[in-house]
Motif scaffolding. Structure first.
Motif, PDB file in Angstrom:
ATOM      1  N   UNK A  75       2.090   5.807   7.882  1.00  5.96           N
ATOM      2  CA  UNK A  75       3.331   5.345   7.248  1.00  5.96           C
ATOM      3  C   UNK A  75       3.555   3.868   7.510  1.00  5.96           C
ATOM      4  N   UNK A  76       3.278   3.413   8.720  1.00 11.08           N
ATOM      5  CA  UNK A  76       3.444   1.991   9.038  1.00 11.08           C
ATOM      6  C   UNK A  76       2.502   1.139   8.201  1.00 11.08           C
ATOM      7  N   UNK A  77       1.268   1.616   7.997  1.00 14.70           N
ATOM      8  CA  UNK A  77       0.312   0.867   7.172  1.00 14.70           C
ATOM      9  C   UNK A  77       0.760   0.838   5.716  1.00 14.70           C
ATOM     10  N   UNK A  96       3.528  -1.695   5.485  1.00 14.41           N
ATOM     11  CA  UNK A  96       2.987  -3.059   5.593  1.00 14.41           C
ATOM     12  C   UNK A  96       2.451  -3.546   4.254  1.00 14.41           C
ATOM     13  N   UNK A  97       1.855  -2.650   3.478  1.00 11.65           N
ATOM     14  CA  UNK A  97       1.216  -3.045   2.211  1.00 11.65           C
ATOM     15  C   UNK A  97       2.091  -2.766   0.997  1.00 11.65           C
ATOM     16  N   UNK A  98       3.336  -2.400   1.219  1.00 13.36           N
ATOM     17  CA  UNK A  98       4.265  -2.223   0.108  1.00 13.36           C
ATOM     18  C   UNK A  98       4.026  -0.981  -0.722  1.00 13.36           C
ATOM     19  N   UNK A  99       3.421   0.052  -0.127  1.00 12.29           N
ATOM     20  CA  UNK A  99       3.152   1.301  -0.844  1.00 12.29           C
ATOM     21  C   UNK A  99       4.328   2.253  -0.628  1.00 12.29           C
ATOM     22  N   UNK A 100       4.929   2.790  -1.686  1.00  9.46           N
ATOM     23  CA  UNK A 100       6.052   3.713  -1.513  1.00  9.46           C
ATOM     24  C   UNK A 100       5.630   4.972  -0.746  1.00  9.46           C
ATOM     25  N   UNK A 122      -5.711   1.153   4.504  1.00 11.11           N
ATOM     26  CA  UNK A 122      -4.671   1.127   3.477  1.00 11.11           C
ATOM     27  C   UNK A 122      -4.627  -0.235   2.800  1.00 11.11           C
ATOM     28  N   UNK A 123      -4.422  -0.234   1.488  1.00 14.64           N
ATOM     29  CA  UNK A 123      -4.261  -1.456   0.702  1.00 14.64           C
ATOM     30  C   UNK A 123      -3.057  -1.268  -0.222  1.00 14.64           C
ATOM     31  N   UNK A 124      -2.640  -2.319  -0.928  1.00 16.63           N
ATOM     32  CA  UNK A 124      -1.552  -2.142  -1.903  1.00 16.63           C
ATOM     33  C   UNK A 124      -1.889  -1.152  -3.015  1.00 16.63           C
ATOM     34  N   UNK A 125      -3.175  -0.815  -3.202  1.00 14.83           N
ATOM     35  CA  UNK A 125      -3.583   0.123  -4.251  1.00 14.83           C
ATOM     36  C   UNK A 125      -3.605   1.571  -3.763  1.00 14.83           C
ATOM     37  N   UNK A 126      -3.330   1.807  -2.491  1.00 14.36           N
ATOM     38  CA  UNK A 126      -3.266   3.178  -1.983  1.00 14.36           C
ATOM     39  C   UNK A 126      -2.139   3.922  -2.698  1.00 14.36           C
ATOM     40  N   UNK A 127      -2.350   5.165  -3.110  1.00 11.18           N
ATOM     41  CA  UNK A 127      -1.314   5.883  -3.866  1.00 11.18           C
ATOM     42  C   UNK A 127      -0.042   6.128  -3.049  1.00 11.18           C
TER      43      UNK A 127
END
Length: 268
Positions: A220-222, A225-229, A193-198
């Motif tokens: 969900x935790x990942x 962590x990366x600020x993905x809604x 997961x990255x901040x660009x994950x949908x």
């Protein structure tokens, strides 16, 4: 037995890339347009089945439910064992690119396409959500220029991890009996997961004995962590593979909740 709708589109004009010589299955896309002339968001459905088949109850019934929620829907009949990675991921990315490329014709908002998967289909969906930019998904034709990034992910009791809580049969079907550790890590999706994950909608049951609930919790935790809604629903009871959950009115609420969530997403 799988059924094919009248609105069927082959994903590949010839032999699909990375096909197994043991099986001549040709993957396809079924179209389920909403009963409207308006441009709408869409949901691409990836049925589960352990990467060894595709469960019918997680295909057309899911598409029809999203139609009822006001969305165009599509079902991708992707390759499974004996085909190995990256064949299923290529099929899913190809399906998404086809929908986006035909957005005008199919009355789809090209910026409002979610991908929905269940169990192993959830792993495929989440794989596309984190690996949509992989070079292997480009096959040298015009569709390479079309984005393969989903605008949202919908994961029902998904296989996520290849670690302690993984469904090891799925990974064997996908990768073979002795996969390289780096490949297992790449496809342990909570690690990718990255901040660009949908943005992602997840649901699971705490009683799931086939794919432990920790799979959804780890993803969900990942995301957090990366600020993905994300939106996460854990139902206390229910077996694995419920689909629309017609046998359990409480678990069945996931579909209405998901449609509400999609409508709140920009572009969906």
């Amino acid at each position: 037995m799988e059924t094919r709708s009248a609105n069927r589109v082959w994903l590949w004009s010839g032999e699909p890339p990375y096909s197994s010589p043991e099986d001549d299955f040709r993957p396809w896309l079924d179209l389920y347009p909403a009963d409207t002339a308006e441009v709408r968001g869409a949901v691409l459905v990836c049925p589960g089945g352990g990467y060894v088949n595709r469960a019918p109850h997680e295909a057309e019934p899911i598409a029809r439910r999203f139609n009822a929620g006001g969305f165009h829907a599509f079902v991708v009949h992707y390759r499974v064992a004996p085909h190995r990675h990256p064949a299923p991921l290529l099929d899913a990315s190809r399906a998404l690119r086809l929908i986006r490329a035909h957005a005008d014709e199919w009355r789809v908002d090209p910026g409002g396409i979610a991908v929905c998967g269940f169990s192993a289909g959830g792993h495929l969906t989440a794989s596309l959500g984190v690996h949509y930019g992989m070079d292997v998904l480009n096959t040298g034709d015009a569709l390479d220029a079309v984005s393969a990034r989903p605008d949202a992910l919908i994961l029902g009791y998904p296989v996520i991890t290849s670690g302690e809580f993984g469904h090891h049969g799925c990974f064997e079907n996908l990768l073979g009996p002795d996969p390289a550790p780096e490949l297992l890590q790449m496809l342990s999706l909570e690690l990718q997961v990255t901040p660009e994950t949908p943005p992602t909608f997840l649901w699971h049951t705490a009683e799931d004995e086939s794919v432990p609930v920790e799979n959804s919790l780890l993803f969900a935790a990942a995301l957090h962590k990366h600020g993905v809604p994300f939106e996460l629903h854990i139902y206390p009871r229910g077996r694995h593979g419920l689909g629309l959950a017609p046998e359990d009115a409480h678990v069945a609420t996931w579909a209405a909740l998901c449609c509400e969530w999609l409508k709140e997403r920009q572009g969906c």
